[in-house]
Design a protein around this motif. Structure first.
Motif, PDB file in Angstrom:
ATOM      1  N   THR A 127       0.708  -1.125   0.005  1.00 44.34           N
ATOM      2  CA  THR A 127      -0.004   0.250   0.176  1.00 44.34           C
ATOM      3  C   THR A 127       0.964   1.225  -0.024  1.00 44.34           C
ATOM      4  O   THR A 127       2.077   1.212   0.384  1.00 44.34           O
ATOM      5  CB  THR A 127      -0.918  -0.003   1.218  1.00 44.34           C
ATOM      6  N   PRO A 128       0.302   2.513  -0.260  1.00 45.18           N
ATOM      7  CA  PRO A 128       1.443   3.588  -0.313  1.00 45.18           C
ATOM      8  C   PRO A 128       1.768   3.805   1.186  1.00 45.18           C
ATOM      9  O   PRO A 128       2.965   4.229   1.264  1.00 45.18           O
ATOM     10  CB  PRO A 128       0.154   4.573  -0.745  1.00 45.18           C
ATOM     11  N   GLN A 129       1.056   3.574   2.052  1.00 43.25           N
ATOM     12  CA  GLN A 129       1.459   3.745   3.488  1.00 43.25           C
ATOM     13  C   GLN A 129       2.594   3.037   3.847  1.00 43.25           C
ATOM     14  O   GLN A 129       3.788   3.246   4.226  1.00 43.25           O
ATOM     15  CB  GLN A 129       0.632   3.529   4.449  1.00 43.25           C
ATOM     16  N   GLN A 130       2.595   1.415   3.321  1.00 44.57           N
ATOM     17  CA  GLN A 130       3.694   0.605   3.519  1.00 44.57           C
ATOM     18  C   GLN A 130       4.834   0.951   2.841  1.00 44.57           C
ATOM     19  O   GLN A 130       5.993   0.797   3.026  1.00 44.57           O
ATOM     20  CB  GLN A 130       3.214  -0.992   3.052  1.00 44.57           C
ATOM     21  N   GLU A 131       4.725   1.388   1.528  1.00 44.06           N
ATOM     22  CA  GLU A 131       5.771   2.011   0.710  1.00 44.06           C
ATOM     23  C   GLU A 131       6.594   2.933   1.325  1.00 44.06           C
ATOM     24  O   GLU A 131       7.934   3.238   1.206  1.00 44.06           O
ATOM     25  CB  GLU A 131       5.283   2.361  -0.693  1.00 44.06           C
ATOM     26  N   ALA A 132       5.745   4.185   1.921  1.00 46.43           N
ATOM     27  CA  ALA A 132       6.317   5.127   2.454  1.00 46.43           C
ATOM     28  C   ALA A 132       7.167   4.760   3.821  1.00 46.43           C
ATOM     29  O   ALA A 132       8.203   5.174   3.954  1.00 46.43           O
ATOM     30  CB  ALA A 132       5.249   6.216   2.764  1.00 46.43           C
ATOM     31  N   GLU A 133       6.521   3.881   4.662  1.00 47.49           N
ATOM     32  CA  GLU A 133       7.169   3.250   5.960  1.00 47.49           C
ATOM     33  C   GLU A 133       8.579   2.652   5.215  1.00 47.49           C
ATOM     34  O   GLU A 133       9.584   2.690   6.030  1.00 47.49           O
ATOM     35  CB  GLU A 133       6.499   2.301   6.632  1.00 47.49           C
ATOM     36  N   LEU A 134       8.415   1.764   4.284  1.00 48.30           N
ATOM     37  CA  LEU A 134       9.871   1.217   3.760  1.00 48.30           C
ATOM     38  C   LEU A 134      10.787   2.267   3.207  1.00 48.30           C
ATOM     39  O   LEU A 134      11.855   2.264   3.800  1.00 48.30           O
ATOM     40  CB  LEU A 134       9.388   0.230   2.641  1.00 48.30           C
ATOM     41  N   LEU A 135      10.382   3.449   2.683  1.00 49.19           N
ATOM     42  CA  LEU A 135      11.295   4.243   2.219  1.00 49.19           C
ATOM     43  C   LEU A 135      12.024   5.149   3.420  1.00 49.19           C
ATOM     44  O   LEU A 135      13.094   5.334   3.506  1.00 49.19           O
ATOM     45  CB  LEU A 135      10.639   5.176   1.285  1.00 49.19           C
ATOM     46  N   ASP A 136      11.167   5.435   4.317  1.00 53.55           N
ATOM     47  CA  ASP A 136      11.458   5.913   5.664  1.00 53.55           C
ATOM     48  C   ASP A 136      12.382   5.074   6.393  1.00 53.55           C
ATOM     49  O   ASP A 136      13.444   5.735   7.168  1.00 53.55           O
ATOM     50  CB  ASP A 136      10.358   6.257   6.550  1.00 53.55           C
ATOM     51  N   SER A 137      12.426   3.874   6.236  1.00 56.79           N
ATOM     52  CA  SER A 137      13.395   3.041   7.159  1.00 56.79           C
ATOM     53  C   SER A 137      14.626   2.843   6.450  1.00 56.79           C
ATOM     54  O   SER A 137      15.708   2.396   6.931  1.00 56.79           O
ATOM     55  CB  SER A 137      12.508   1.593   7.216  1.00 56.79           C
ATOM     56  N   LEU A 138      14.635   3.440   5.157  1.00 58.30           N
ATOM     57  CA  LEU A 138      16.126   3.367   4.568  1.00 58.30           C
ATOM     58  C   LEU A 138      17.129   4.431   5.141  1.00 58.30           C
ATOM     59  O   LEU A 138      16.753   5.519   5.611  1.00 58.30           O
ATOM     60  CB  LEU A 138      16.078   3.495   2.953  1.00 58.30           C
ATOM     61  N   PRO A 139      18.527   4.045   5.073  1.00 54.66           N
ATOM     62  CA  PRO A 139      19.252   5.230   5.261  1.00 54.66           C
ATOM     63  C   PRO A 139      19.259   6.476   4.501  1.00 54.66           C
ATOM     64  O   PRO A 139      18.937   6.311   3.326  1.00 54.66           O
ATOM     65  CB  PRO A 139      20.628   4.599   5.518  1.00 54.66           C
ATOM     66  N   PRO A 140      19.416   7.437   5.207  1.00 54.39           N
ATOM     67  CA  PRO A 140      19.356   8.756   4.232  1.00 54.39           C
ATOM     68  C   PRO A 140      20.612   8.746   3.361  1.00 54.39           C
ATOM     69  O   PRO A 140      21.550   7.953   3.420  1.00 54.39           O
ATOM     70  CB  PRO A 140      19.656   9.912   5.128  1.00 54.39           C
ATOM     71  N   GLU A 141      20.219   9.563   2.033  1.00 52.30           N
ATOM     72  CA  GLU A 141      21.352   9.478   0.803  1.00 52.30           C
ATOM     73  C   GLU A 141      22.642  10.007   1.580  1.00 52.30           C
ATOM     74  O   GLU A 141      22.558  11.094   2.125  1.00 52.30           O
ATOM     75  CB  GLU A 141      20.642  10.428  -0.093  1.00 52.30           C
ATOM     76  N   GLY A 142      23.667   9.270   1.037  1.00 53.29           N
ATOM     77  CA  GLY A 142      24.864   9.710   1.445  1.00 53.29           C
ATOM     78  C   GLY A 142      25.503   9.172   2.883  1.00 53.29           C
ATOM     79  O   GLY A 142      26.410   9.451   3.299  1.00 53.29           O
ATOM     80  N   ALA A 143      24.522   8.417   3.470  1.00 51.13           N
ATOM     81  CA  ALA A 143      24.962   7.677   4.750  1.00 51.13           C
ATOM     82  C   ALA A 143      26.032   6.851   4.696  1.00 51.13           C
ATOM     83  O   ALA A 143      26.185   6.201   3.489  1.00 51.13           O
ATOM     84  CB  ALA A 143      23.676   7.122   5.532  1.00 51.13           C
ATOM     85  N   GLU A 144      26.656   6.707   5.719  1.00 41.19           N
ATOM     86  CA  GLU A 144      27.904   5.624   5.573  1.00 41.19           C
ATOM     87  C   GLU A 144      27.238   4.358   5.381  1.00 41.19           C
ATOM     88  O   GLU A 144      26.421   3.884   6.052  1.00 41.19           O
ATOM     89  CB  GLU A 144      28.783   5.835   6.930  1.00 41.19           C
ATOM     90  N   VAL A 145      27.945   3.553   4.510  1.00 46.48           N
ATOM     91  CA  VAL A 145      27.619   2.223   4.298  1.00 46.48           C
ATOM     92  C   VAL A 145      28.353   1.235   5.144  1.00 46.48           C
ATOM     93  O   VAL A 145      29.670   1.268   5.509  1.00 46.48           O
ATOM     94  CB  VAL A 145      27.838   1.799   2.944  1.00 46.48           C
ATOM     95  N   MET A 146      27.507   0.523   5.934  1.00 44.28           N
ATOM     96  CA  MET A 146      27.942  -0.517   7.055  1.00 44.28           C
ATOM     97  C   MET A 146      28.165  -1.804   6.196  1.00 44.28           C
ATOM     98  O   MET A 146      27.022  -2.198   5.835  1.00 44.28           O
ATOM     99  CB  MET A 146      27.338  -0.392   8.128  1.00 44.28           C
ATOM    100  N   VAL A 147      29.186  -2.733   6.593  1.00 46.01           N
ATOM    101  CA  VAL A 147      29.153  -3.906   6.013  1.00 46.01           C
ATOM    102  C   VAL A 147      29.136  -4.878   7.272  1.00 46.01           C
ATOM    103  O   VAL A 147      29.747  -4.581   8.160  1.00 46.01           O
ATOM    104  CB  VAL A 147      30.471  -4.129   5.183  1.00 46.01           C
TER     105      VAL A 147
END
Length: 114
Positions: free
Chosen positions: A28-48
Motif C-alpha cells: 500500500t502507499p503507506q507501507q511503501e512510505a514506511e519502507l522508504l522511511d526505514s532506509l538510511p538517508p542518501e549519502g549515509a555511511e555504508v556499513m558492511v
C-alpha cells in the motif's frame, strides 16, 4: 545450483510451475512510505556486516570492555580495529600503560610566570 531436485525437468513441469506461481500483493502507499522511511538517508555511511568467530574467553572480555565503556560490543570491536589500523598507518609502536606512566613521572612541571 548444487541441489536441483526441485527444478522442473520437462516442459510439462515448467508449465505446471508457471501456472501455479503466486505473487504477493503490491504494498500500500503507506507501507511503501514506511519502507522508504526505514532506509538510511542518501549519502549515509555504508556499513558492511561481517561474521566473526571468537573464543568464548575473548568474547567475554569484549563484552566486559564494551559494558565498561558504555557501548555495544559491535562499537567496541569497530573502535579496536580502527585503533590498530591507525597505529599501523602511522607506523606507530604501542607501549604499555606502565611505560607511559613511567615516562610521564619523569616530566618536570612547567613553571609559569606570575
Amino acid at each position: 545450483m548444487s541441489d536441483d531436485q526441485a527444478l522442473p525437468r520437462t516442459p510439462e513441469e515448467v508449465a505446471n510451475l508457471m501456472a501455479n506461481l503466486t505473487f504477493d500483493p503490491a504494498p500500500t502507499p503507506q507501507q511503501e512510505a514506511e519502507l522508504l522511511d526505514s532506509l538510511p538517508p542518501e549519502g549515509a555511511e555504508v556499513m558492511v556486516v561481517r561474521s566473526l568467530r571468537l573464543p568464548i574467553e575473548l568474547d567475554d572480555a569484549v563484552t566486559a570492555a564494551a559494558k565498561a565503556n558504555g557501548i555495544t560490543k559491535t562499537a567496541w570491536i569497530r573502535q579496536a580495529i580502527e585503533i590498530v589500523l591507525t597505529m599501523q598507518a602511522e607506523d606507530d609502536q604501542p607501549i604499555s600503560r606502565a611505560d607511559a606512566l613511567r615516562a610521564l613521572t619523569l616530566l618536570r612541571p612547567v613553571r609559569r610566570a606570575a
